[in-house]
Design a protein around this motif. Sequence first.
Motif, PDB file in Angstrom:
ATOM      1  N   VAL A   1       9.178 -24.649   4.952  1.00  0.00           N
ATOM      2  CA  VAL A   1      10.383 -25.111   4.254  1.00  0.00           C
ATOM      3  C   VAL A   1      10.960 -26.333   4.966  1.00  0.00           C
ATOM      4  N   ASP A   2      10.915 -26.332   6.300  1.00  0.00           N
ATOM      5  CA  ASP A   2      11.348 -27.507   7.057  1.00  0.00           C
ATOM      6  C   ASP A   2      10.550 -28.745   6.639  1.00  0.00           C
TER       7      ASP A   2
ATOM      8  N   THR B   1       6.741 -20.099   5.109  1.00  0.00           N
ATOM      9  CA  THR B   1       7.428 -19.857   6.374  1.00  0.00           C
ATOM     10  C   THR B   1       8.611 -20.818   6.500  1.00  0.00           C
ATOM     11  N   ASP B   2       9.480 -20.538   7.470  1.00  0.00           N
ATOM     12  CA  ASP B   2      10.593 -21.449   7.733  1.00  0.00           C
ATOM     13  C   ASP B   2      10.082 -22.841   8.096  1.00  0.00           C
ATOM     14  N   GLU B   3       8.982 -22.884   8.854  1.00  0.00           N
ATOM     15  CA  GLU B   3       8.411 -24.177   9.250  1.00  0.00           C
ATOM     16  C   GLU B   3       7.925 -24.959   8.028  1.00  0.00           C
TER      17      GLU B   3
ATOM     18  N   ASN C   1      11.698 -30.033   3.352  1.00  0.00           N
ATOM     19  CA  ASN C   1      12.953 -30.766   3.503  1.00  0.00           C
ATOM     20  C   ASN C   1      12.720 -32.152   4.087  1.00  0.00           C
TER      21      ASN C   1
ATOM     22  N   ALA D   1      17.342 -24.350   0.990  1.00  0.00           N
ATOM     23  CA  ALA D   1      17.813 -23.301   1.880  1.00  0.00           C
ATOM     24  C   ALA D   1      16.701 -22.306   2.168  1.00  0.00           C
ATOM     25  N   TYR D   2      16.826 -21.594   3.257  1.00  0.00           N
ATOM     26  CA  TYR D   2      15.865 -20.538   3.599  1.00  0.00           C
ATOM     27  C   TYR D   2      16.217 -19.280   2.817  1.00  0.00           C
ATOM     28  N   ASP D   3      15.217 -18.598   2.334  1.00  0.00           N
ATOM     29  CA  ASP D   3      15.431 -17.405   1.517  1.00  0.00           C
ATOM     30  C   ASP D   3      14.462 -16.322   1.972  1.00  0.00           C
ATOM     31  N   HIS D   4      14.993 -15.339   2.701  1.00  0.00           N
ATOM     32  CA  HIS D   4      14.131 -14.286   3.244  1.00  0.00           C
ATOM     33  C   HIS D   4      14.285 -12.963   2.508  1.00  0.00           C
TER      34      HIS D   4
ATOM     35  N   GLU E   1       4.657 -17.256  -0.733  1.00  0.00           N
ATOM     36  CA  GLU E   1       5.689 -17.215   0.299  1.00  0.00           C
ATOM     37  C   GLU E   1       5.461 -18.347   1.295  1.00  0.00           C
TER      38      GLU E   1
END
Length: 203
Positions: A71-72, A67-69, A75, A88-91, A65
């Motif tokens: 994934v940033d 974190t959003d950070e 990108n 894209a973010y996938d939660h 898994e």
Amino acid sequence: MIFAYNKEQVGDTLMVITADDHGSDQTAERRSNVTRIQTVDGTVVGWNFFHISNYLTVSGNGAVELTDEQVDQLNRLIKEAGFSDVLAYDHEPKFVVGYVKTCEKHPDSDHLSITETEVDGGQTLQIVCGAPNIKAGLKVVVAKPGSMMPDGMMIWPGVLRGVESYGMICSARELHLPNAPTKKGILELPADAVVGEAFTIGK
């Protein structure tokens, strides 16, 4: 979307699976430490990020898994490599407690059953299951489309004997749970298990 990391077997590479390639031919384009994987029709089905430890701290073996950070940061690496794509973010949890609402025999199989199984968000999935103990009224563990099993198998929508299936109802062995029984059959959860709750699997 599946994030996978196995330093011992693959090396310091983070693999991102974004779609099912349906077994079609693929092309790969590498720029710097980023590789984009596409089918011949141009659909992006995955990414490889090499030497990922230079950019992220990734822990785990198999599906991991982020974190959003994080994934940033992926990108940013994609953009710096000159690609225009964005992850894209996938939660959404990929493994959840499900409730088998209906269960009927498959018309073209003596061992398969067709279920309507409720998962998270009130969503109901049609799932074909071959376990001998499957029946309506059970609480079970569902691997939803876009999940990766502990053995590395990926779960995508499919067709079994002419019937569409959207996920998999899992056994304890398939989930790599400790002391899993050797007898064939799906894992039956307690009646008070909460439908839609995320289920933590083994590695």
